[in-house]
Scaffold this active site. Structure first.
Site, short mmCIF file in Angstrom:
data_model
loop_
_atom_site.label_atom_id
_atom_site.label_comp_id
_atom_site.label_asym_id
_atom_site.label_seq_id
_atom_site.Cartn_x
_atom_site.Cartn_y
_atom_site.Cartn_z
N LYS A 1 0.87 -1.18 0.00
CA LYS A 1 0.00 0.00 0.00
C LYS A 1 0.90 1.22 0.00
O LYS A 1 2.04 1.16 0.44
CB LYS A 1 -0.86 0.01 1.27
CG LYS A 1 -2.05 0.91 1.20
CD LYS A 1 -3.17 0.22 0.49
CE LYS A 1 -4.48 0.93 0.60
NZ LYS A 1 -5.60 0.02 0.33
N1 GLU Z 1 -7.35 0.10 -2.86
C1 GLU Z 1 -8.14 -1.06 -3.05
C2 GLU Z 1 -8.13 -1.94 -1.80
O1 GLU Z 1 -7.93 -1.49 -0.72
C3 GLU Z 1 -7.80 -1.79 -4.33
C4 GLU Z 1 -6.40 -2.29 -4.45
C5 GLU Z 1 -6.04 -2.83 -5.83
O2 GLU Z 1 -6.89 -2.87 -6.70
O3 GLU Z 1 -4.88 -3.23 -5.98
O4 GLU Z 1 -8.38 -3.12 -1.86
#
Ligand code: GLU
Length: 420
Positions: free
Chosen positions: A113
């Site tokens: 992240k």
């Molecule tokens: N930000 C989204 C999540 O928390 C999607 C992450 C992604 O598609 O890689 O799952």
């Protein structure tokens, strides 16, 4: 954010809270302490300076992060958040949640992240683009289609992803699979934008189905009417749930006989927010959480259901559209009350699942139609839901602990197969 008081009476941080959830599942699995330590610690954390020239010629220096938590099951995967509350601890927590999320739905990724501590609403489009490009300048060496694939999260969207891809390609050449959540006409996938919200709706439906309940009898309150909340509302309205409350930054809106969701969606497109929406009574975001409804869907920021309001939550079901909406202080209170919580690592996994489909399409230079995306999403989430249901029934643990147990088991297995 977490409010369980620990030794020194200070609330747990977000990453301590995820570690707490992890340990509860690890206890059930009788996982030894050395493996726990290895699985909790992120593989790599990067903090970068993002200096950016503002439109008026002044210089502003922002801070950005990318935390790569684990890659035992595949390249690391997870969104980039632009928000003024972003800090290293939060990103660390969210990165580890991605490892468990991709493992629960069994897609071949690890977890990561990132984010920038900034209020994107205060930037012009040009400033936002410069911030984004500068950030990619700083992290491009550690990301890529086989290493770590960013995607949208709070405060970012498909346009930001298009800038990121373009900036990444300046260093590495043509590489559409380096980012997911791109615009559909620019190597994005049909159905990606709706996927997280749609997944929330699909899972809510499956849960009720399993319990022999009908959506028509379920009154729902949804906190947050952004990408997740609005698409969840749309899908659930079509599936005949009664959505009686919705909210956004302008506050909450309640109507006992059900909100006309297509009308509210139109209103938001025309007015940018729900501000001034007259077809429902105005309530606060806090009041929304405590409404007399059967189902509550927190789909905005984390940490909104805490030890301070958990006792007053009346909903029998909570579907975690957001990441980390229930703090570790609130979780035992809800469990004692018998509230059924579908945890974030399952409930909002629709987004990363369709990100995976986008990545697959990019690598094959072949695009799927919307029906195929929706069918495959349904099938991945159904399988994950059944796995979690079964684990929870067999081991007599909450859905959250069951989901963590499945995920931990899969990551441990991949680590062992590779030889530590
Ligand atoms: N930000 C989204 C999540 O928390 C999607 C992450 C992604 O598609 O890689 O799952």
């Amino acid at each position: 954010m977490n409010d369980t008081l620990i030794k020194d009476e200070r609330p747990m941080t977000a990453s301590e809270a995820v570690a707490w959830y992890f340990d509860r599942a690890a206890d059930q699995l009788e996982l030894d302490p050395s493996k726990r330590e290895m699985l909790k610690m992120p593989k790599r954390e990067m903090t970068v300076e993002v200096p950016v020239e503002m439109d008026d010629g002044s210089l502003q220096t922002l801070v950005g992060f990318r935390v790569q938590h684990n890659n035992a099951r595949g390249p690391m995967k997870g969104g980039l958040r632009y928000h003024w509350e972003v800090d290293l601890d939060e990103v660390r927590a969210l990165a580890s949640l991605m490892t468990w999320k991709t493992a629960v739905v069994n897609i071949p990724y690890g977890g990561a992240k990132g984010g920038i501590c900034v209020d994107p609403r205060k930037l012009t489009r040009k400033e936002l683009q410069r911030v984004t490009r500068k950030f990619i300048d700083q992290i491009h060496e550690i990301i890529g289609p086989d290493k770590d694939i960013p995607a949208p999260d709070m405060g970012t969207n498909s346009e930001v992803m298009a800038w990121m891809r373009n900036q990444f390609e300046k260093y590495h050449g043509f590489s559409p699979a380096c980012i997911t959540g791109k615009p559909v006409e620019d190597y994005g996938a049909l159905g990606r934008e709706e996927a997280t919200g749609r997944g929330v709706g699909i899972l809510a439906f499956k849960l009720l189905n399993r319990l022999g309940r009908r959506p028509q009898d379920i009154r729902v309150a949804i906190q947050g009417f952004g990408n997740v909340g609005s698409h969840a509302a749309k899908y659930m309205h079509e599936s005949e749930f009664q959505i009686v409350a919705i909210s956004d930054v302008s506050g909450g809106y309640y109507r006992a006989d059900g909100i006309n969701i297509p009308d509210a969606l139109r209103y938001v497109i025309e007015n940018k927010s729900l501000e001034g929406y007259k077809e429902a009574d105005k309530i606060s975001n806090e009041e929304l959480l405590e409404l007399d409804v059967e189902m509550l869907i927190p789909a905005a920021l984390g940490g909104c259901i805490t030890r301070n309001n958990a006792e007053r939550i009346k909903a029998q079901f909570i579907i975690e559209g957001a990441n980390g909406p229930v703090t570790a202080g609130a979780d035992p209170i809800l469990e004692a009350k018998g509230t059924i919580v579908l945890p974030d690592i399952l409930a909002n996994a629709g987004g990363v699942t369709v990100s995976y489909f986008e990545w697959v399409q990019n690598r094959q230079y072949y695009s799927w139609d919307l029906n195929r995306v929706r069918q495959q999403l349904d099938s991945v989430l159904s399988k994950a839901f059944e796995d979690v249901w079964q684990e929870s029934t067999e081991r007599k643990v909450s859905f959250r602990t069951a989901a963590f147990m499945i995920a931990i088991r899969r990551v441990v297995r991949a680590t062992e197969l590779a030889g530590i």
